[in-house]
Write an enzyme that holds these catalytic residues in place. Sequence first.
Site, PDB file in Angstrom:
ATOM      1  N   CYS A 338       0.846  -1.385  -0.017  1.00  0.00           N
ATOM      2  CA  CYS A 338       0.023   0.008   0.071  1.00  0.00           C
ATOM      3  C   CYS A 338       0.995   1.142  -0.168  1.00  0.00           C
ATOM      4  CB  CYS A 338      -1.041   0.039   1.241  1.00  0.00           C
ATOM      5  SG  CYS A 338      -2.448   1.124   0.880  1.00  0.00           S
ATOM      6  N   HIS A 439      -3.585  -5.216   0.872  1.00  0.00           N
ATOM      7  CA  HIS A 439      -3.266  -5.828   2.493  1.00  0.00           C
ATOM      8  C   HIS A 439      -3.786  -7.082   2.619  1.00  0.00           C
ATOM      9  CE1 HIS A 439      -2.658  -1.616   3.795  1.00  0.00           C
ATOM     10  NE2 HIS A 439      -3.869  -1.358   3.319  1.00  0.00           N
TER      11      HIS A 439
END
Length: 496
Positions: A338, A439
Site C-alpha cells: 500500500c 493488504h
Amino acid sequence: MKQHLRPIMFVGTCSDAGKSVINAAFCRIFKQDGYQPAPFKAQNMSLNSYSTPEGGEMGRAQVVQAEACGISPHTDMNPILLKPTNDKSSQVVLNGKPVGNMSAKDYFGIQNQKEELFKEAIEAFKRLEARYNPIVLEGAGSISELNLRDRDITNMRMAIAAGASTYLVADIDRGGVFGSVYGTIALLRPEERVLMKGVIINKFRGDASLFEEGRSLLKELTGIPVVGVIPWFRDIKIEEEDSVALDMKNNTYKDGKINVAIILLKRMSNFTDFDVLEMDPRFNPYYTNNIDEIEKADIILLPGSKNTLSDLQSLRANGIAMAIIRAHKAGKKVIGICGGYQMMGVRLEDPESIEGNIPAIPGLGLLPQCTVIEQEKITRQSDFAFLPSSENKDCKGYEIHMGRTTLLGDAPEQPVARLEDGRTDGYYLNNRCWGSYMHGILDNPAVLDNLAEGFDTETTTGPFDYAAFKEEQYDKLAALVREHVDMEYIYNSIKN
C-alpha cells in the site's frame, strides 16, 4: 432455538486493558455454546482497518472478533472509525465510507454532530441485534474520562442504549488495580452503575489464588464482584489493533531465521499485515527504524501509511531511505504494501493537498512508477492470482488506499496480482523487489513461500495455514477464559 440473551459489554479502566481480546474470547465462547454472536464497537480509533465484502471500511479489532464469531465482518459492527492523519486531526469513516477530516476539537466540540453520529451508531446496533444473539460490545479506553463523558458515544452511554450487562476490565500488570477499579466505579452515575455486573482482572502474573483476598476487598469496596482473574499469556496469538502492541513486539535480528525488518513509520497503518510472519517459524520479523538493524535484515518490508508523503519525507531526512536503497543494491529483498508500495516508485504527488502540505516528493526509485494521491478512496476485497503466470490462483486480500499508480515511459507491465475481474495490482520487478496495494497479501501461503525463496533456515516447514492457525488460537483463548471466569455468573447476568 437458543434463548435470547441480553447484550454484554466489556469496558476498561484504561487503554490496552485487554478489552478487545476478552471480547474476542466471549465471541468464540458464545459461538461454541450454540449462539450466533456478533461484535460491536460504536466508535474506534485506529490506522489498522479492513475492507468488508461490501467495500466498507472498519476497524480490524471487530474483524478479529467477527472471525471469532465465525461470521463475515460488516461495518455495522464498527459504524464510526477515526483514522488519525496527523497529531490533531482524523479522517472520519461513517458506516464504512469516509465523510471528511476533522480536528479533535471540532469532533468532540460540535454537540449536534456527536448526536447525529450516536444515532448512526444506535441504528447500526439495532440492525446487528436483529440478526445476531447476543451482541458483544466493546468500550474504548477508560470509562472515567470525566472531561469527555458528556460527549462519549462509545462507553456507558452506549451500554445504557443497548441495555447491556457490563463488565469492567482492569489491567493488574500496570499496578494500582485497586485504585483504578474503585475510582472507576465510584465515578459512575447511578444509571450507569446499575448496569455494572462484575469486574474482570486481566494480565495476572503468578498464582491467582494469591488474589483471593483482593477479590474480597474489591467486592467490599465497590459492591461489585470480581468474576474472573485471567492470567498473563504469551502462548496464544490474537491479532492486536492498538499501536501500543508494537512496544511488545520483537525489534532485533536473530540468527537461524529469515530476518524481516519492518520499517517503523510515524503514521504506519495496517501493521497487522505482518502478524503472520510472527507465527511462521521460518521468519523473524522485527519493527525498527535503526539503520544498522535494517541493513542486517534479509528482507525489508515497507508498510502502509495514513500520510505517505510525510512518512517518506521523514525516511529521507533520517537516512532510512538511503539505507533501504543500499540494502536493495546489496541484494536484499525490498517489498512494499500500500503506502510502502507507493514509496518504492520514482515520484509521489499530492496536487490537491489531500494528505497535507507536501505537493510532491521523490520516491525510492526502486519501481518504474508514479503515484498521484486522489480524493476517491478505494476499499474492496479481492480474490487474485499471485504472479499471474503461476499456479497460485486462490489468494485473497483487500485494498484501502487513496492513490492512483501508473507505470512510467515504456516500463513493461509486470503485475504482482491479477484479480478475478481482470484488473492487475502491483509491480513485480523481480523476486527481490516488488510492491502491492493488497493488504493481507502475506496471509496467503503462496506469497509466504515466495518470500522465503532463496534462504536457508534452521526451520523446515510445509506451507503455513494462517487461517487454521487463527482458529486454533480463538479456541485456546476461549478455553483459557472459561477456566478463569465464572461463566455461570456471566450467563445468569445476560439471560432475560
